[in-house]
Design an enzyme around this catalytic site. Structure first.
Site, PDB file in Angstrom:
ATOM      1  N   GLY A  24       0.727  -1.222   0.012  1.00  0.00           N
ATOM      2  CA  GLY A  24      -0.126  -0.140   0.027  1.00  0.00           C
ATOM      3  C   GLY A  24       1.156   1.141   0.031  1.00  0.00           C
ATOM      4  O   GLY A  24       0.378   2.369  -0.697  1.00  0.00           O
ATOM      5  N   ARG A  47       2.772  11.340  -7.995  1.00  0.00           N
ATOM      6  CA  ARG A  47       2.313  11.563  -6.675  1.00  0.00           C
ATOM      7  C   ARG A  47       3.102  10.951  -5.702  1.00  0.00           C
ATOM      8  O   ARG A  47       2.466  10.448  -4.718  1.00  0.00           O
ATOM      9  CB  ARG A  47       0.916  11.166  -6.753  1.00  0.00           C
ATOM     10  N   ARG A  91      -0.860  -8.288  -4.297  1.00  0.00           N
ATOM     11  CA  ARG A  91      -0.737  -7.295  -3.160  1.00  0.00           C
ATOM     12  C   ARG A  91      -0.242  -7.941  -1.882  1.00  0.00           C
ATOM     13  O   ARG A  91      -0.505  -8.972  -1.685  1.00  0.00           O
ATOM     14  CB  ARG A  91      -2.444  -7.004  -2.858  1.00  0.00           C
ATOM     15  N   SER A  94      -1.593  -5.265   5.051  1.00  0.00           N
ATOM     16  CA  SER A  94      -1.877  -5.587   6.256  1.00  0.00           C
ATOM     17  C   SER A  94      -3.456  -5.894   6.449  1.00  0.00           C
ATOM     18  O   SER A  94      -4.173  -5.314   5.450  1.00  0.00           O
ATOM     19  CB  SER A  94      -1.444  -4.526   7.102  1.00  0.00           C
ATOM     20  N   ASP A 214      -3.479  -6.357  13.311  1.00  0.00           N
ATOM     21  CA  ASP A 214      -4.254  -6.100  14.611  1.00  0.00           C
ATOM     22  C   ASP A 214      -5.350  -6.905  14.508  1.00  0.00           C
ATOM     23  O   ASP A 214      -5.659  -7.480  13.407  1.00  0.00           O
ATOM     24  CB  ASP A 214      -4.494  -4.617  14.620  1.00  0.00           C
ATOM     25  N   ARG A 227       6.043  -5.630  12.690  1.00  0.00           N
ATOM     26  CA  ARG A 227       5.521  -5.068  11.555  1.00  0.00           C
ATOM     27  C   ARG A 227       6.778  -5.478  10.291  1.00  0.00           C
ATOM     28  O   ARG A 227       6.262  -5.781   9.341  1.00  0.00           O
ATOM     29  CB  ARG A 227       5.060  -3.628  11.284  1.00  0.00           C
TER      30      ARG A 227
HETATM   31  N1  HPA Z   1      -9.505  -2.269   8.974  1.00  0.00           N
HETATM   32  C1  HPA Z   1      -9.457  -2.313   7.570  1.00  0.00           C
HETATM   33  N2  HPA Z   1      -8.144  -2.181   7.109  1.00  0.00           N
HETATM   34  C2  HPA Z   1      -7.236  -2.826   7.815  1.00  0.00           C
HETATM   35  C3  HPA Z   1      -7.297  -3.064   9.297  1.00  0.00           C
HETATM   36  C4  HPA Z   1      -8.620  -2.722   9.759  1.00  0.00           C
HETATM   37  O1  HPA Z   1      -8.765  -2.958  11.088  1.00  0.00           O
HETATM   38  N3  HPA Z   1      -5.938  -3.445   9.870  1.00  0.00           N
HETATM   39  C5  HPA Z   1      -5.261  -3.128   8.852  1.00  0.00           C
HETATM   40  N4  HPA Z   1      -6.029  -3.088   7.725  1.00  0.00           N
END
Ligand code: HPA
Length: 245
Positions: A24, A47, A91, A94, A214, A227
């Site tokens: 990302g 950009r 891709r 996370s 998370d 991470r």
């Molecule tokens: N929500 C959306 N996208 C994410 C999250 C989440 O909790 N954690 C990592 N990417």
């Protein structure tokens, strides 16, 4: 075919390898290029969305950021597939864990991406489209994760348009995360459905591999150090997949 250069990618088709890894974050694409690719050169910086092409174990590979969210991923994957001759996008992102067995730091290989977005509605299908990974890529990634003894899960994820849900007024069991969890969805993130839909529509290949950063129910999250190490493992896994296709 779409003409090049495109509004968001100032390059020509020969600048890109047939396979592109997409984190990302643009700084992460720079990091992958510098740490993992030989002879990496910058091929796009519109950009600040840095794209590089280099060599990984003898095979040309490109890496470029997707930005955050479906519209951003949709723009970049569309342009790569339609104007730059890219055949495969992987891709590397996370996600937030939903199921109890999905722990932070685990890998999630997205077999399918449900979504709350209206992106696929524009195709006017008489029903809802099911965005899925390329099976060959998925199979290779799962085999490599197994071989390297990396904790991983294969299954459905949900690509959401919202990071901040603002559903505190609802009972916990009625909030979106709980409803998706009840459907067996492993994790939530924000880009994969756009990638899979664009791949399907253009007859190309895609896979999304995410580290659980998370967990929405336990509240656990990875430290900055964790991470980085889990990101490195995910890069190596996906570069191995990219190399063999
Ligand atoms: N929500 C959306 N996208 C994410 C999250 C989440 O909790 N954690 C990592 N990417």
């Amino acid at each position: 075919m779409l003409d090049y250069p495109t509004p968001h990618i100032q390059a020509s088709p020969s600048d890109f390898a047939p396979v592109v890894l997409m984190p990302g974050d643009p700084l992460r694409s720079q990091y992958i290029a510098k740490e993992f690719l030989e002879n990496a050169r910058l091929v796009n910086n519109v950009r600040g969305v840095q794209g590089y092409t280099g060599i990984y174990e003898g095979v040309p590979v490109s890496v470029m950021a997707s930005g955050m969210g479906m519209p951003s991923m949709a723009i970049y994957s569309y342009e790569l597939y339609h104007a730059f001759g890219v055949e495969t996008i992987i891709r590397i992102g996370s996600c937030g864990g939903l199921q109890d067995q999905v722990k932070v730091r685990d890998l999630v290989l997205a077999q399918a991406a449900s979504t709350d977005s209206a992106y696929a509605d524009r195709y006017d299908l008489k029903g809802s489209f099911a965005p899925v990974a390329d099976f060959g890529l998925l199979q290779k990634a799962a085999a490599l994760a197994q071989l390297n003894k990396m904790p991983y899960h294969v299954g459905g994820i949900v690509t959401s348009d919202r990071f901040y849900e603002e559903q505190e007024h609802l009972p916990p069991t009625e909030r979106n995360a709980a409803l998706w969890k009840r459907m067996g969805v492993l994790a939530v993130e924000m880009e994969t459905a756009a990638l899979y839909i664009n791949a399907a529509r253009s007859g190309k290949r895609a896979l999304s591999v995410c580290t659980v950063s998370d967990h929405l129910f336990t509240g656990e999250s990875l430290s900055a150090h964790e991470r980085q190490t889990s990101f490195n493992e995910m890069i190596e896994l996906t570069l191995q997949v990219a190399k063999t296709i």
